[in-house]
Design a protein around this motif. Structure first.
Motif, PDB file in Angstrom:
ATOM      1  N   LYS A  47      -1.752  -5.655   6.028  1.00 57.83           N
ATOM      2  CA  LYS A  47      -2.611  -5.372   7.174  1.00 57.83           C
ATOM      3  C   LYS A  47      -4.025  -5.019   6.711  1.00 57.83           C
ATOM      4  O   LYS A  47      -4.201  -4.195   5.797  1.00 57.83           O
ATOM      5  CB  LYS A  47      -2.043  -4.215   7.995  1.00 57.83           C
ATOM      6  N   PRO A  48      -5.058  -5.605   7.325  1.00 56.57           N
ATOM      7  CA  PRO A  48      -6.434  -5.320   6.886  1.00 56.57           C
ATOM      8  C   PRO A  48      -6.780  -3.831   6.860  1.00 56.57           C
ATOM      9  O   PRO A  48      -7.506  -3.380   5.978  1.00 56.57           O
ATOM     10  CB  PRO A  48      -7.283  -6.076   7.909  1.00 56.57           C
ATOM     11  N   ALA A  49      -6.276  -3.060   7.820  1.00 64.33           N
ATOM     12  CA  ALA A  49      -6.624  -1.641   7.877  1.00 64.33           C
ATOM     13  C   ALA A  49      -6.009  -0.842   6.734  1.00 64.33           C
ATOM     14  O   ALA A  49      -6.543   0.197   6.350  1.00 64.33           O
ATOM     15  CB  ALA A  49      -6.200  -1.048   9.220  1.00 64.33           C
ATOM     16  N   PHE A  50      -4.885  -1.321   6.186  1.00 65.95           N
ATOM     17  CA  PHE A  50      -4.124  -0.515   5.237  1.00 65.95           C
ATOM     18  C   PHE A  50      -4.054  -1.071   3.820  1.00 65.95           C
ATOM     19  O   PHE A  50      -3.734  -0.336   2.884  1.00 65.95           O
ATOM     20  CB  PHE A  50      -2.684  -0.346   5.736  1.00 65.95           C
ATOM     21  N   LYS A  51      -4.301  -2.357   3.628  1.00 66.24           N
ATOM     22  CA  LYS A  51      -3.976  -2.955   2.331  1.00 66.24           C
ATOM     23  C   LYS A  51      -4.815  -2.400   1.187  1.00 66.24           C
ATOM     24  O   LYS A  51      -4.324  -2.295   0.059  1.00 66.24           O
ATOM     25  CB  LYS A  51      -4.056  -4.471   2.397  1.00 66.24           C
ATOM     26  N   GLY A  52      -6.065  -2.020   1.434  1.00 67.63           N
ATOM     27  CA  GLY A  52      -6.867  -1.412   0.375  1.00 67.63           C
ATOM     28  C   GLY A  52      -6.318  -0.064  -0.040  1.00 67.63           C
ATOM     29  O   GLY A  52      -6.208   0.249  -1.233  1.00 67.63           O
ATOM     30  N   ALA A  53      -5.946   0.748   0.950  1.00 65.64           N
ATOM     31  CA  ALA A  53      -5.372   2.057   0.654  1.00 65.64           C
ATOM     32  C   ALA A  53      -4.020   1.913  -0.032  1.00 65.64           C
ATOM     33  O   ALA A  53      -3.686   2.677  -0.942  1.00 65.64           O
ATOM     34  CB  ALA A  53      -5.248   2.868   1.946  1.00 65.64           C
ATOM     35  N   TRP A  54      -3.221   0.945   0.393  1.00 66.24           N
ATOM     36  CA  TRP A  54      -1.928   0.728  -0.241  1.00 66.24           C
ATOM     37  C   TRP A  54      -2.092   0.462  -1.734  1.00 66.24           C
ATOM     38  O   TRP A  54      -1.322   0.960  -2.559  1.00 66.24           O
ATOM     39  CB  TRP A  54      -1.208  -0.446   0.429  1.00 66.24           C
ATOM     40  N   ARG A  55      -3.098  -0.278  -2.076  1.00 64.87           N
ATOM     41  CA  ARG A  55      -3.294  -0.651  -3.480  1.00 64.87           C
ATOM     42  C   ARG A  55      -3.933   0.466  -4.306  1.00 64.87           C
ATOM     43  O   ARG A  55      -3.576   0.646  -5.480  1.00 64.87           O
ATOM     44  CB  ARG A  55      -4.161  -1.897  -3.552  1.00 64.87           C
ATOM     45  N   TYR A  56      -4.847   1.229  -3.687  1.00 72.50           N
ATOM     46  CA  TYR A  56      -5.662   2.156  -4.489  1.00 72.50           C
ATOM     47  C   TYR A  56      -5.574   3.623  -4.081  1.00 72.50           C
ATOM     48  O   TYR A  56      -5.910   4.493  -4.886  1.00 72.50           O
ATOM     49  CB  TYR A  56      -7.139   1.745  -4.406  1.00 72.50           C
ATOM     50  N   GLU A 104      -8.063   7.027   3.115  1.00 70.89           N
ATOM     51  CA  GLU A 104      -9.294   6.243   2.993  1.00 70.89           C
ATOM     52  C   GLU A 104     -10.511   7.147   3.075  1.00 70.89           C
ATOM     53  O   GLU A 104     -10.462   8.254   3.640  1.00 70.89           O
ATOM     54  CB  GLU A 104      -9.396   5.193   4.099  1.00 70.89           C
ATOM     55  N   GLU A 105     -11.590   6.647   2.508  1.00 71.05           N
ATOM     56  CA  GLU A 105     -12.910   7.276   2.612  1.00 71.05           C
ATOM     57  C   GLU A 105     -13.833   6.257   3.267  1.00 71.05           C
ATOM     58  O   GLU A 105     -14.035   5.168   2.734  1.00 71.05           O
ATOM     59  CB  GLU A 105     -13.420   7.658   1.227  1.00 71.05           C
ATOM     60  N   ALA A 106     -14.340   6.590   4.432  1.00 70.44           N
ATOM     61  CA  ALA A 106     -15.198   5.668   5.177  1.00 70.44           C
ATOM     62  C   ALA A 106     -16.553   6.323   5.420  1.00 70.44           C
ATOM     63  O   ALA A 106     -16.661   7.551   5.532  1.00 70.44           O
ATOM     64  CB  ALA A 106     -14.552   5.300   6.513  1.00 70.44           C
ATOM     65  N   TYR A 107     -17.578   5.494   5.495  1.00 70.24           N
ATOM     66  CA  TYR A 107     -18.937   5.968   5.764  1.00 70.24           C
ATOM     67  C   TYR A 107     -19.329   5.459   7.151  1.00 70.24           C
ATOM     68  O   TYR A 107     -19.691   4.303   7.333  1.00 70.24           O
ATOM     69  CB  TYR A 107     -19.903   5.476   4.689  1.00 70.24           C
ATOM     70  N   LEU A 108     -19.225   6.359   8.123  1.00 69.54           N
ATOM     71  CA  LEU A 108     -19.429   6.013   9.518  1.00 69.54           C
ATOM     72  C   LEU A 108     -20.831   6.380   9.966  1.00 69.54           C
ATOM     73  O   LEU A 108     -21.617   6.969   9.209  1.00 69.54           O
ATOM     74  CB  LEU A 108     -18.402   6.739  10.384  1.00 69.54           C
ATOM     75  N   ALA A 109     -21.121   6.061  11.209  1.00 63.79           N
ATOM     76  CA  ALA A 109     -22.424   6.428  11.773  1.00 63.79           C
ATOM     77  C   ALA A 109     -22.640   7.939  11.708  1.00 63.79           C
ATOM     78  O   ALA A 109     -23.760   8.410  11.525  1.00 63.79           O
ATOM     79  CB  ALA A 109     -22.512   5.930  13.216  1.00 63.79           C
ATOM     80  N   GLU A 110     -21.530   8.708  11.836  1.00 65.97           N
ATOM     81  CA  GLU A 110     -21.643  10.175  11.805  1.00 65.97           C
ATOM     82  C   GLU A 110     -21.666  10.739  10.392  1.00 65.97           C
ATOM     83  O   GLU A 110     -21.967  11.917  10.198  1.00 65.97           O
ATOM     84  CB  GLU A 110     -20.456  10.805  12.554  1.00 65.97           C
ATOM     85  N   GLY A 111     -21.339   9.921   9.399  1.00 65.50           N
ATOM     86  CA  GLY A 111     -21.279  10.397   8.028  1.00 65.50           C
ATOM     87  C   GLY A 111     -19.961  10.057   7.370  1.00 65.50           C
ATOM     88  O   GLY A 111     -19.190   9.227   7.857  1.00 65.50           O
TER      89      GLY A 111
END
Length: 202
Positions: A86-95, A135-142
């Motif tokens: 799944k696009p939302a999860f596959k990066g986190a699953w791997r790393y 996950e670590e995301a950089y959103l409009a709020e920070g």
């Protein structure tokens, strides 16, 4: 599935089992629902040490750059059978894998007109350690740290009230999960299920 859980009040046992010294965390809710904060255990990508950090329940992938209020996907649970695709999860699953310490989780069952709520804990009274992704995301709020709980087909203790249950890890597999090593996620933990009365829900 696994939309609410109770956090553990004490995390000192993590120091003996994982070498984690629980840090001072902001005040977090005892009962956690999607979008609330909870304490999770992660491997620091730089130091490789295990750390406890606060994160939002409901994963927001690192590639998302909009405002948090515009993220509408229900990403607080990830099916273990498909999280790596799944696009939302596959990066986190791997790393980026996490442990989510919990005392119990809650599930609803029955017809819509008469839903019953159940509290589910380990039958042996040990803490629950839910397998998660972060996950670590950089959103409009920070900057935002967030997580999801992995789910699997229900084992025999849960099957009567729901067809899914969170993946619950044994202490022997905690470090391996965080370090992205092979872990058997198919084995259900022994669970004790109790129906909650109206008074206990208030």
């Amino acid at each position: 599935m696994c939309g609410q859980f109770d956090t553990l009040a004490q995390l000192a046992f993590l120091q003996d089992l994982l070498g984690v010294r629980p840090a001072a965390l902001p005040v977090l809710p005892r009962r956690v629902a999607p979008s609330a904060g909870a304490a999770i255990v992660v491997e620091n990508p730089e130091s490789r040490a295990f750390e406890v950090m606060p994160a939002r329940f409901g994963l927001v992938p690192s590639w998302y750059r909009g405002a948090l209020k515009d993220w509408k996907a229900a990403t607080f649970n990830a099916r273990v059978e498909e999280a790596n695709l799944k696009p939302a999860f596959k990066g986190a699953w791997r790393y980026r894998r996490a442990l989510v310490p919990a005392e119990a989780f809650y599930e609803w069952s029955g017809p819509k007109t008469h839903r019953r709520r159940y509290r589910v804990a380990r039958a042996d009274n040990q803490p629950l350690m839910l397998a998660g992704l972060w996950e670590e995301a950089y959103l409009a709020e920070g900057e935002l740290w967030s997580f999801a709980v992995l789910t699997r087909p229900a084992g025999p203790d849960m099957a009567a009230i729901h067809d899914r249950e969170p993946v619950i890890l044994s202490p022997q597999s905690w470090a391996a999960w965080l370090r992205r090593q092979a872990v058997d996620l198919r084995q259900p933990a022994p669970l004790g299920v109790s129906e909650e009365t109206l008074g206990s829900l208030l």
